[in-house]
Design an enzyme around this catalytic site. Structure first.
Site, short mmCIF file in Angstrom:
data_model
loop_
_atom_site.label_atom_id
_atom_site.label_comp_id
_atom_site.label_asym_id
_atom_site.label_seq_id
_atom_site.Cartn_x
_atom_site.Cartn_y
_atom_site.Cartn_z
N HIS A 264 0.84 -1.20 0.00
CA HIS A 264 0.00 0.00 0.00
C HIS A 264 0.88 1.25 0.00
O HIS A 264 2.04 1.21 0.40
CB HIS A 264 -0.90 0.02 1.23
CG HIS A 264 -1.98 -1.01 1.21
ND1 HIS A 264 -3.05 -0.97 2.07
CD2 HIS A 264 -2.17 -2.11 0.43
CE1 HIS A 264 -3.85 -2.00 1.83
NE2 HIS A 264 -3.32 -2.70 0.84
N GLU B 290 0.91 3.82 1.96
CA GLU B 290 1.44 4.16 3.27
C GLU B 290 2.64 3.30 3.63
O GLU B 290 3.63 3.80 4.18
CB GLU B 290 0.36 3.98 4.36
CG GLU B 290 -0.87 4.82 4.16
CD GLU B 290 -1.99 4.12 3.39
OE1 GLU B 290 -3.16 4.42 3.68
OE2 GLU B 290 -1.70 3.28 2.52
N CYS C 162 -2.56 -0.53 7.52
CA CYS C 162 -1.69 0.66 7.48
C CYS C 162 -1.80 1.48 8.76
O CYS C 162 -0.80 2.02 9.23
CB CYS C 162 -2.03 1.51 6.25
SG CYS C 162 -1.60 0.66 4.71
#
Length: 158
Positions: A64, A66, A97
């Protein structure tokens, strides 16, 4: 917060400035046919980490935006703790996250659009570190429109 401009150009708030940088990262994800989410991490007014979704490119569900930004920032500062840093992300972090943000001890999270299906706040806002300040809604319309356009285009291809 009020800003003074000594030129004819309007000043923009720091949160908006850095969210625009996160939106640039989201655009990179879009160009790779990834879900268009982008993130930047800022320390002392300087971007020290950037990331955008790479889950399809890397065949990795943890890739992801993040997570990419956390890794880049930790490598930049030479440590895993991001105290004094701010994460700017275009969509509310997911549970994974948000949990990772807990372990980084990041000071602030600023996100644009809420995620009504997978955002961490659906489960509990206590997932983030107790000292982490969370701000939502910065440039939310821009981020939400990017997501809507992406999924409309995906549905139309099917």
């Amino acid at each position: 917060m009020k800003y003074i401009s000594f030129t004819d150009e309007p000043m923009i708030a720091p949160d908006e400035f850095f969210m625009r940088e996160a939106l640039k990262e989201a655009q990179k994800a879009l160009e790779l046919d990834e879900v268009p989410i982008g993130a930047v991490i800022v320390h002392n007014g300087r971007i020290i980490g950037r990331g955008h979704n790479l889950t399809e490119q890397l065949n990795d569900v943890t890739a992801h935006a993040e997570m990419q930004a956390f890794t880049a920032a930790a490598n930049y500062i030479g440590g895993k703790y991001l105290k004094g840093c701010t994460l700017y992300v275009t969509v509310e972090p997911c549970i994974m996250c948000a949990g990772a943000s807990y372990w980084t001890q990041i000071s602030n999270i600023v996100f644009a659009a809420p995620d009504s299906k997978r955002g961490f706040s659906l489960i509990s806002e206590r997932i983030v570190h107790p000292r982490t300040q969370v701000v939502s809604g910065v440039m939310a319309n821009d981020a939400a429109q990017l997501m809507k356009d992406f999924f409309i285009a995906k549905r139309n291809k099917s």
